[in-house]
Scaffold this active site. Structure first.
Site, PDB file in Angstrom:
ATOM      1  N   TYR A 149      -6.786   0.176 -18.716  1.00  0.00           N
ATOM      2  CA  TYR A 149      -5.631  -0.347 -17.994  1.00  0.00           C
ATOM      3  C   TYR A 149      -5.449  -1.838 -18.277  1.00  0.00           C
ATOM      4  CZ  TYR A 149      -2.701  -1.549 -13.942  1.00  0.00           C
ATOM      5  OH  TYR A 149      -1.694  -2.006 -13.124  1.00  0.00           O
ATOM      6  N   THR A 184       1.861   1.190  -2.391  1.00  0.00           N
ATOM      7  CA  THR A 184       2.612   2.240  -3.083  1.00  0.00           C
ATOM      8  C   THR A 184       1.753   3.498  -3.196  1.00  0.00           C
ATOM      9  OG1 THR A 184       1.762   1.589  -5.260  1.00  0.00           O
ATOM     10  CG2 THR A 184       3.801   0.511  -4.502  1.00  0.00           C
TER      11      THR A 184
END
Length: 251
Positions: A149, A184
């Site tokens: 990532y 989120t």
């Protein structure tokens, strides 16, 4: 304010949905794309202004052409492009598979590159364009267990900086917004992962993420949308990676 044709990727939920809402509330036409057709349609119906929902798998090399062609057919050229779609996995470096690595690069770096490449020629031709990539504070530092990532987010920030320098005299700006941990569904999945691997409760895992930010809480999607809107409005902001993480990374 001039009405612009906007395209937001990863717009079915979370940050992308908040950005689409903000751009629509500002009087723009907003096209939304993501893999999740149901969520995308729901998000589009909630926008106050004109909307297009265009489901697409951004791992598909032809996705940019199909999505842009659809917007151009209905509205004309895309003038504001927000590249929000992303993926995240967590694993020790030695347990990160080739598939993990390739997926991170494909969605977080290669797909934004393809969308940016498709967007630029019409923007340059018209002398106006705003491109904003939602990167991450991981674009600016390294943390353990997120090597794939982090590498992909460092890469996309480099893409932003190079493209901004190349396009600086054309009327097209390219910027990145680099959030910390945002409230989120993606962060909820991170919390679930922490819980599964450590045995900590969901609240303990959430508190750990909140504690990584000096303000002691998660960032809201609307706070990210605020900065995207600023990048769209202000032509003097270019080539920047604007960190929105409560002060964790000072740059």
């Amino acid at each position: 304010m001039t009405t612009r044709n906007c395209l937001v990727t990863g717009a079915g939920r979370g940050i992308g949905r908040a950005i689409a809402q903000r751009l629509s509330e500002s009087g723009n036409r907003v096209a939304l794309t993501a893999r999740s057709a149901g969520e995308l349609a729901e998000a589009a119906t909630q926008l106050p202004g004109p909307a297009l929902d265009l489901p697409a798998d951004l791992a598909d090399p032809q996705a940019p052409n199909r999505v842009f062609d659809a917007v151009e057919r209905d509205w004309g050229p895309v003038e504001v492009l927000v590249l929000n779609a992303g993926t995240a996995t967590s694993a020790p470096l030695t347990a990160t598979t080739d598939e993990d690595w390739e997926r991170a690069l494909q969605i977080n770096l290669t797909a934004p590159f393809r969308f940016l490449r498709r967007a630029v020629p019409p923007m340059v031709e018209r002398g106006f364009g705003r491109i904003v990539v939602i990167a991450s504070m991981a674009a600016k530092r390294g943390d353990p267990y997120v090597s794939a990532y982090t590498a992909s987010k460092h890469g996309v920030l480099g893409l932003v900086r190079s493209a901004a320098a190349e396009l600086a005299r054309t009327g097209v700006t390219v910027n990145a917004v680099c959030p910390g941990f945002v409230d989120t569904p993606m962060t909820e999945r991170t919390i679930d992962n922490i819980t599964a691997k450590t045995g900590r409760s969901a609240q303990q895992a959430r508190s750990a993420l909140e504690g990584k930010q000096p303000i002691g809480r998660l960032i809201s999607p609307d706070e990210v949308a605020d900065v995207v809107e600023l990048c769209v409005r202000n032509a003097a902001i270019n080539g920047q990676g604007i960190t929105v993480d409560g002060g964790a990374v000072q740059s």
